[in-house]
Design a protein around this motif. Structure first.
Motif, mmCIF file in Angstrom:
data_model
loop_
_atom_site.group_PDB
_atom_site.id
_atom_site.type_symbol
_atom_site.label_atom_id
_atom_site.label_comp_id
_atom_site.label_asym_id
_atom_site.label_seq_id
_atom_site.Cartn_x
_atom_site.Cartn_y
_atom_site.Cartn_z
ATOM 1 N N HIS A 4 85.601 5.867 -43.018
ATOM 2 C CA HIS A 4 84.799 6.744 -43.879
ATOM 3 C C HIS A 4 83.802 5.922 -44.685
ATOM 4 C CE1 HIS A 4 84.112 9.431 -47.418
ATOM 5 N NE2 HIS A 4 84.015 10.317 -46.453
ATOM 6 N N LEU A 5 84.286 4.853 -45.334
ATOM 7 C CA LEU A 5 83.398 4.004 -46.127
ATOM 8 C C LEU A 5 82.426 3.225 -45.236
ATOM 9 C CD1 LEU A 5 85.808 2.594 -48.862
ATOM 10 C CD2 LEU A 5 84.209 4.505 -49.034
ATOM 11 N N ASP A 6 82.900 2.816 -44.047
ATOM 12 C CA ASP A 6 82.018 2.098 -43.122
ATOM 13 C C ASP A 6 80.842 2.979 -42.695
ATOM 14 O OD1 ASP A 6 83.574 -0.113 -43.258
ATOM 15 O OD2 ASP A 6 84.653 0.248 -41.387
ATOM 16 N N PHE A 7 81.142 4.249 -42.471
ATOM 17 C CA PHE A 7 80.076 5.166 -42.071
ATOM 18 C C PHE A 7 78.988 5.221 -43.137
ATOM 19 C CE2 PHE A 7 78.245 9.398 -42.617
ATOM 20 C CZ PHE A 7 77.605 9.577 -41.395
ATOM 21 N N PHE A 8 79.395 5.375 -44.411
ATOM 22 C CA PHE A 8 78.399 5.495 -45.473
ATOM 23 C C PHE A 8 77.720 4.161 -45.777
ATOM 24 C CE2 PHE A 8 80.569 9.522 -46.262
ATOM 25 C CZ PHE A 8 79.463 10.360 -46.390
#
Length: 218
Positions: A4-8
């Motif tokens: 999730h954080l990697d995507f953003f």
């Protein structure tokens, strides 16, 4: 690994390449339409004229308006203190609503904090409360209108921009017993196009529809 954080993180990297830069300005009170713009890394101030304002009559710099605002802040502080449902209604807001109702010859008026929330709130009710309402919306309607219609949950038909023939085609195909709402702007914010209001009103009468017109940009 946090996907999730990697995507953003990737989104922010891509956003950095296309982010918008905003002009920093400060309008000069009492000198409409004069303003100062901060330019360059050293923060140099350059005097400019600002005509792309929603303060069309310069009322945001009118000395009587400024004095009234100062008196209200001195008496009541800044902010409403909460929503009407929780913190109550500011007396000045009630006075403004009464004056607006009298100006337009209506029983009551309701103020919103912005044009966006006015469209959102009004259309959520007007399109959403009557069961089975079918909405006909111009394809270039403002985002606030689109949000209000989305929140209403009403079924909608999109007609081509300012195209009365297409609007009539959609109206004619609709169940005559269904409540119908035509939503458009009088002057469109990005293009400056003027809507064919007389023709739209004639179609509304012919097919038993109600019209909702956003006048903000007019």
């Amino acid at each position: 690994m946090n996907k999730h954080l990697d995507f953003f993180a990737r989104e922010m990297e891509e956003f950095g390449a296309r982010r918008r830069e905003f002009l920093e300005i400060g309008r000069r009170a009492g000198r409409f339409p004069s303003a100062v713009a901060r330019q360059g890394q050293d923060g140099t101030d350059v005097e400019i004229s600002v005509w792309c304002s929603n303060d069309y009559l310069g009322m945001g710099q009118n000395p009587f308006v400024l004095e009234a605002m100062k008196n209200a802040v001195d008496a009541f502080g800044a902010g409403s203190g909460g929503s009407r449902n929780i913190g109550g209604t500011n007396h000045y807001h009630v006075l403004l609503e009464n004056e607006l109702a009298a100006l337009h010859g209506k029983e009551e008026a309701l103020i919103f904090p912005s044009g966006f929330t006015a469209n959102d709130g009004a259309l959520t009710v007007l399109a959403g409360r009557a069961p089975g309402t079918l909405v006909f919306s111009d394809e270039l309607n403002h985002a606030s209108i689109i949000d209000g219609l989305r929140h209403s949950g009403a079924e909608k038909r999109i007609f081509r921009h300012n195209d009365l023939a297409h609007l009539e085609e959609l109206l004619a195909a609709a169940d005559p017993e269904r409540p119908k709402l035509i939503v458009l702007e009088s002057v469109y914010s990005m293009s400056g196009d003027i809507a064919p209001l007389a023709g739209t009103a004639a179609l509304a009468r012919r097919y038993g529809a109600t019209t909702f017109i956003d006048e903000v940009h007019a």
